[in-house]
Scaffold this motif. Structure first.
Motif, PDB file in Angstrom:
ATOM      1  N   GLN A   1       0.818  -1.205   0.000  1.00 21.40           N
ATOM      2  CA  GLN A   1       0.000   0.000   0.000  1.00 21.40           C
ATOM      3  C   GLN A   1       0.855   1.259   0.000  1.00 21.40           C
ATOM      4  O   GLN A   1       0.584   2.213  -0.735  1.00 21.40           O
ATOM      5  N   PHE A   2       1.902   1.257   0.825  1.00 21.44           N
ATOM      6  CA  PHE A   2       2.800   2.419   0.903  1.00 21.44           C
ATOM      7  C   PHE A   2       3.539   2.616  -0.417  1.00 21.44           C
ATOM      8  O   PHE A   2       3.618   3.731  -0.945  1.00 21.44           O
ATOM      9  N   ASN A   3       4.082   1.526  -0.950  1.00 21.62           N
ATOM     10  CA  ASN A   3       4.831   1.601  -2.198  1.00 21.62           C
ATOM     11  C   ASN A   3       3.939   2.025  -3.352  1.00 21.62           C
ATOM     12  O   ASN A   3       4.336   2.823  -4.213  1.00 21.62           O
ATOM     13  N   ASN A   4       2.712   1.493  -3.379  1.00 20.58           N
ATOM     14  CA  ASN A   4       1.776   1.826  -4.452  1.00 20.58           C
ATOM     15  C   ASN A   4       1.381   3.295  -4.389  1.00 20.58           C
ATOM     16  O   ASN A   4       1.224   3.952  -5.418  1.00 20.58           O
ATOM     17  N   ALA A   5       1.214   3.807  -3.169  1.00 17.97           N
ATOM     18  CA  ALA A   5       0.858   5.223  -3.010  1.00 17.97           C
ATOM     19  C   ALA A   5       1.989   6.110  -3.526  1.00 17.97           C
ATOM     20  O   ALA A   5       1.738   7.124  -4.198  1.00 17.97           O
ATOM     21  N   ASN A   6       3.252   5.738  -3.237  1.00 22.53           N
ATOM     22  CA  ASN A   6       4.395   6.497  -3.738  1.00 22.53           C
ATOM     23  C   ASN A   6       4.495   6.433  -5.260  1.00 22.53           C
ATOM     24  O   ASN A   6       4.775   7.442  -5.927  1.00 22.53           O
ATOM     25  N   LYS A   7       4.280   5.225  -5.803  1.00 25.63           N
ATOM     26  CA  LYS A   7       4.308   5.069  -7.262  1.00 25.63           C
ATOM     27  C   LYS A   7       3.232   5.912  -7.921  1.00 25.63           C
ATOM     28  O   LYS A   7       3.462   6.545  -8.956  1.00 25.63           O
ATOM     29  N   ASP A   8       2.043   5.918  -7.320  1.00 23.25           N
ATOM     30  CA  ASP A   8       0.941   6.666  -7.902  1.00 23.25           C
ATOM     31  C   ASP A   8       1.224   8.171  -7.882  1.00 23.25           C
ATOM     32  O   ASP A   8       0.882   8.890  -8.811  1.00 23.25           O
ATOM     33  N   LYS A   9       1.887   8.619  -6.807  1.00 24.04           N
ATOM     34  CA  LYS A   9       2.229  10.042  -6.712  1.00 24.04           C
ATOM     35  C   LYS A   9       3.200  10.431  -7.828  1.00 24.04           C
ATOM     36  O   LYS A   9       3.051  11.489  -8.460  1.00 24.04           O
ATOM     37  N   LYS A  10       4.195   9.583  -8.065  1.00 24.16           N
ATOM     38  CA  LYS A  10       5.141   9.845  -9.150  1.00 24.16           C
ATOM     39  C   LYS A  10       4.441   9.790 -10.510  1.00 24.16           C
ATOM     40  O   LYS A  10       4.707  10.610 -11.394  1.00 24.16           O
ATOM     41  N   ALA A  11       3.544   8.817 -10.663  1.00 23.43           N
ATOM     42  CA  ALA A  11       2.831   8.654 -11.938  1.00 23.43           C
ATOM     43  C   ALA A  11       1.946   9.859 -12.235  1.00 23.43           C
ATOM     44  O   ALA A  11       1.819  10.277 -13.394  1.00 23.43           O
ATOM     45  N   GLN A  12       1.350  10.420 -11.202  1.00 28.58           N
ATOM     46  CA  GLN A  12       0.507  11.600 -11.403  1.00 28.58           C
ATOM     47  C   GLN A  12       1.320  12.753 -11.980  1.00 28.58           C
ATOM     48  O   GLN A  12       0.841  13.492 -12.839  1.00 28.58           O
ATOM     49  N   GLY A  13       2.555  12.895 -11.507  1.00 31.84           N
ATOM     50  CA  GLY A  13       3.429  13.930 -12.054  1.00 31.84           C
ATOM     51  C   GLY A  13       3.744  13.682 -13.520  1.00 31.84           C
ATOM     52  O   GLY A  13       3.768  14.616 -14.332  1.00 31.84           O
ATOM     53  N   GLU A  14       3.969  12.412 -13.886  1.00 33.91           N
ATOM     54  CA  GLU A  14       4.251  12.056 -15.276  1.00 33.91           C
ATOM     55  C   GLU A  14       3.009  12.241 -16.148  1.00 33.91           C
ATOM     56  O   GLU A  14       3.116  12.589 -17.330  1.00 33.91           O
ATOM     57  N   MET A  15       1.843  12.011 -15.573  1.00 29.92           N
ATOM     58  CA  MET A  15       0.589  12.105 -16.328  1.00 29.92           C
ATOM     59  C   MET A  15       0.272  13.530 -16.768  1.00 29.92           C
ATOM     60  O   MET A  15      -0.382  13.741 -17.778  1.00 29.92           O
ATOM     61  N   PHE A  16       0.716  14.495 -16.013  1.00 31.98           N
ATOM     62  CA  PHE A  16       0.328  15.882 -16.260  1.00 31.98           C
ATOM     63  C   PHE A  16       0.620  16.302 -17.697  1.00 31.98           C
ATOM     64  O   PHE A  16      -0.247  16.833 -18.394  1.00 31.98           O
ATOM     65  N   GLN A  17       1.858  16.067 -18.161  1.00 32.08           N
ATOM     66  CA  GLN A  17       2.238  16.491 -19.505  1.00 32.08           C
ATOM     67  C   GLN A  17       1.522  15.667 -20.568  1.00 32.08           C
ATOM     68  O   GLN A  17       1.111  16.192 -21.609  1.00 32.08           O
ATOM     69  N   ALA A  18       1.349  14.384 -20.316  1.00 29.68           N
ATOM     70  CA  ALA A  18       0.655  13.523 -21.281  1.00 29.68           C
ATOM     71  C   ALA A  18      -0.791  13.958 -21.464  1.00 29.68           C
ATOM     72  O   ALA A  18      -1.305  14.002 -22.589  1.00 29.68           O
ATOM     73  N   VAL A  19      -1.460  14.285 -20.355  1.00 31.05           N
ATOM     74  CA  VAL A  19      -2.848  14.755 -20.439  1.00 31.05           C
ATOM     75  C   VAL A  19      -2.913  16.092 -21.167  1.00 31.05           C
ATOM     76  O   VAL A  19      -3.834  16.339 -21.958  1.00 31.05           O
ATOM     77  N   TYR A  20      -1.917  16.956 -20.946  1.00 32.04           N
ATOM     78  CA  TYR A  20      -1.864  18.248 -21.641  1.00 32.04           C
ATOM     79  C   TYR A  20      -1.775  18.017 -23.154  1.00 32.04           C
ATOM     80  O   TYR A  20      -2.499  18.654 -23.930  1.00 32.04           O
ATOM     81  N   TYR A  21      -0.896  17.119 -23.570  1.00 32.12           N
ATOM     82  CA  TYR A  21      -0.778  16.817 -24.995  1.00 32.12           C
ATOM     83  C   TYR A  21      -2.093  16.257 -25.545  1.00 32.12           C
ATOM     84  O   TYR A  21      -2.500  16.573 -26.675  1.00 32.12           O
ATOM     85  N   PHE A  22      -2.744  15.409 -24.761  1.00 34.33           N
ATOM     86  CA  PHE A  22      -4.023  14.836 -25.184  1.00 34.33           C
ATOM     87  C   PHE A  22      -5.054  15.935 -25.422  1.00 34.33           C
ATOM     88  O   PHE A  22      -5.767  15.920 -26.426  1.00 34.33           O
ATOM     89  N   GLU A  23      -5.128  16.870 -24.504  1.00 33.64           N
ATOM     90  CA  GLU A  23      -6.104  17.950 -24.613  1.00 33.64           C
ATOM     91  C   GLU A  23      -5.782  18.904 -25.767  1.00 33.64           C
ATOM     92  O   GLU A  23      -6.679  19.577 -26.280  1.00 33.64           O
ATOM     93  N   GLN A  24      -4.508  18.950 -26.170  1.00 27.81           N
ATOM     94  CA  GLN A  24      -4.096  19.792 -27.296  1.00 27.81           C
ATOM     95  C   GLN A  24      -4.111  19.025 -28.626  1.00 27.81           C
ATOM     96  O   GLN A  24      -3.656  19.539 -29.646  1.00 27.81           O
ATOM     97  N   ASP A  25      -4.650  17.804 -28.604  1.00 26.90           N
ATOM     98  CA  ASP A  25      -4.699  16.928 -29.780  1.00 26.90           C
ATOM     99  C   ASP A  25      -3.321  16.540 -30.315  1.00 26.90           C
ATOM    100  O   ASP A  25      -3.181  16.168 -31.489  1.00 26.90           O
ATOM    101  N   SER A  26      -2.304  16.631 -29.489  1.00 25.94           N
ATOM    102  CA  SER A  26      -0.980  16.120 -29.858  1.00 25.94           C
ATOM    103  C   SER A  26      -0.920  14.664 -29.407  1.00 25.94           C
ATOM    104  O   SER A  26      -0.241  14.301 -28.427  1.00 25.94           O
ATOM    105  N   LEU A  27      -1.644  13.838 -30.134  1.00 26.34           N
ATOM    106  CA  LEU A  27      -1.915  12.486 -29.653  1.00 26.34           C
ATOM    107  C   LEU A  27      -0.695  11.582 -29.652  1.00 26.34           C
ATOM    108  O   LEU A  27      -0.574  10.703 -28.793  1.00 26.34           O
ATOM    109  N   ASP A  28       0.222  11.780 -30.603  1.00 23.55           N
ATOM    110  CA  ASP A  28       1.411  10.931 -30.621  1.00 23.55           C
ATOM    111  C   ASP A  28       2.298  11.215 -29.406  1.00 23.55           C
ATOM    112  O   ASP A  28       2.830  10.289 -28.777  1.00 23.55           O
TER     113      ASP A  28
END
Length: 238
Positions: free
Chosen positions: A61-88
């Motif tokens: 649970q602790f490790n998964n929570a830490n991984k998820d926190k890091k993943a959320q940071g990585e997701m930010f830019q990917a979601v931004y590209y998605f919203e800008q239709d930069s799908l690749d």
């Protein structure tokens, strides 16, 4: 009745004797101590296994929570590209920031990776890679009434493109019945009615259009539903 009462009384007396007689208590405790001495390794092993299981769950649970926190940071830019239709870039990253596919690989089992399934499936559907869209969307699940229903609907769209009508119908049924609301349910019901008609299930299509007509009169789909319901009723009467 008399015999039962005697037995109950005897049991009650024995119980009282155990509670009131120190020698009986000592004998009972002695038996327990003897059992522990005889089976000390087995009991100790059970305790250790229990401790290890609890420790493993807490660590996960602790490790998964830490991984998820890091993943959320990585997701930010990917979601931004998605919203800008930069799908690749959204899907594969830009060379500096990870895309949804890398996030899925590195952060498997986290909430962020789960959401990445939704985004990846949506992108593949847009790009016409319908089987890949199905694969990712089927791995997504959420309690959110908007996102989960939308995922079912996108899954249905992908199945339609693959020519798999029965699977499309099942997906649209899930979308339409998932936490029904006046905003999105009529949209999914309209898709379901179209899928029913494509599969030759005219009566079900008529009933589905009827649901939109009767339960969602303020929706955009209302006028279309009345039109197509009348058309199908005309076809059915011939």
């Amino acid at each position: 009745m008399v015999k039962k009462e005697i037995k109950k009384g005897e049991a009650h007396d024995e119980h009282n004797e155990l509670l009131e007689n120190p020698e009986a208590i000592a004998e009972s405790l002695g038996k327990g101590e003897a059992f522990l001495k005889k089976n000390s390794r087995a009991v100790g092993g059970i305790i250790i296994v229990g401790i290890l299981v609890i420790a493993g769950i807490l660590y996960f649970q602790f490790n998964n929570a830490n991984k998820d926190k890091k993943a959320q940071g990585e997701m930010f830019q990917a979601v931004y590209y998605f919203e800008q239709d930069s799908l690749d870039y959204a899907l594969n990253g830009d060379g500096v920031n990870d895309g949804f596919l890398k996030i899925l690989d590195e952060y498997s089992g986290t909430n962020s990776a789960n959401l990445a399934n939704f985004y990846a499936g949506s992108i593949y559907l847009t790009q016409g890679e319908y089987q890949k869209a199905v694969d990712y969307l089927e791995d997504f699940s959420a309690d959110d009434f908007f996102v989960q229903a939308k995922a079912y609907a996108l899954l249905g769209d992908a199945y339609v493109e693959l020519g798999q009508n029965s699977e499309a119908i099942s997906a649209f049924e899930k979308a339409a019945s998932y936490k029904e609301n006046k905003f999105f349910t009529p949209i999914y019901l309209n898709k379901l009615a179209i899928a029913y008609e494509a599969a030759g299930q005219i009566e079900k299509a008529i009933d589905t259009y009827g649901t939109i007509e009767n339960e969602y009169p303020e929706s955009y789909e209302f006028t279309l539903a009345r039109k197509h319901k009348a058309r199908l009723e005309g076809l059915a009467s011939k």
